[in-house]
Design an enzyme around this catalytic site. Structure first.
Site: not given
Ligand code: FE
Ligand code: ZN
Length: 255
Positions: A56, A58, A60-61, A114, A133, A171
């Site tokens: 996805h 985001h 942090d990915h 999410h 996530d 995570h």
């Molecule tokens: Fe994440």
């Molecule tokens: Zn995420």
């Protein structure tokens, strides 16, 4: 030949994950939170990155994608843009598509909620699922972009996987998830056993992932929102799975 999988920390609590095909030496990163730890893990193993499978949009990915693509000239696979665009994607995938990593076959599940674009990758022969996530061990992702019914549907798709499949998530949130789950089901024996394992693993500085889908089906309250025991835990006897799920998610948001 069976795949080799490596899991390590990226950023603060993200997981970096590599899946390697010994037959062809192809290696994929599942998401790219940041380039540094992924490059280190590749070099430690003597592997070269051939693919990145994104779940996805985001940051942090996807934060490490540009640098990794520049360095390895790897192929980047990702979901279709829904709410936000992902840069540097070569191949867009959706529900039912097959992604090859060398001779390894990954099957795409659309698991929105999410985010609207969230996908998970299932490697049936390897009995692993990379759910990022959407599904965490003993928890699930926050519902940022989708609706509760959408997220509940996504969890049901993942719950349909066999018990002996290993779950890799995005995570290291398990300790917090266990603490919350025990407020709902203080007497669930599988959850209590998991709580002990998690406390030990964290004390030893070890990750709590992967876990088995069979264990999650017994101990993850979010995956069991349609179980009368979980409904009773939030004083919603007789309510639908999706309504119990929404209540659980809102309680976790506030916890
Ligand atoms: Fe994440
Ligand atoms: Zn995420």
């Amino acid at each position: 030949m069976t795949a080799e999988i490596r899991l390590f920390t990226c950023l603060t609590d993200n997981f970096g994950i590599l899946i390697h095909d010994p037959a062809t030496k192809a290696t994929a990163a599942i998401d790219a939170p940041e380039a540094g730890p992924i490059i280190e893990a590749l070099e430690r193993n003597g592997w070269k990155l051939t693919d990145i499978l994104l779940t996805h949009h985001h940051a942090d990915h996807v934060g490490g994608v540009a640098e990794l693509k520049q360095k390895y000239n790897c192929r980047v696979v990702g979901p279709h843009d829904k709410s936000a665009a992902i840069a540097n994607v070569d191949v867009r995938v959706g529900q039912g598509d097959i992604v090859k990593v060398g001779t390894l076959l990954g099957r795409v599940l659309e698991t929105p909620g999410h985010t609207l674009d969230h996908v998970s990758y299932v490697f049936d022969d390897e009995k692993v699922v990379f759910a990022a996530d959407t599904l965490f061990s003993i928890g699930c992702g926050r519902v940022f972009e989708g609706t509760y019914p959408m997220m509940w549907d996504s969890l049901l798709k993942l719950r349909a996987l066999p018990d002996d499949f290993r779950l890799y998530c995005g995570h290291e949130y398990t300790a917090s998830n266990v603490k919350f789950a025990l407020t709902i089901e203080p007497n669930n024996p599988v959850l209590k056993a998991r709580a002990e394992d998690v406390a030990r693993l964290r004390a030893e500085g070890k990750p709590t992932v992967p876990t088995l889908m069979g264990e999650e089906k017994k101990a993850n309250v979010f995956l069991r929102a349609d179980d009368p025991a979980v409904a009773a835990g939030v004083h919603m006897k007789g309510a639908s799975g999706v309504d119990v799920f929404a209540e659980l998610r809102e309680r976790k948001n506030k916890s």
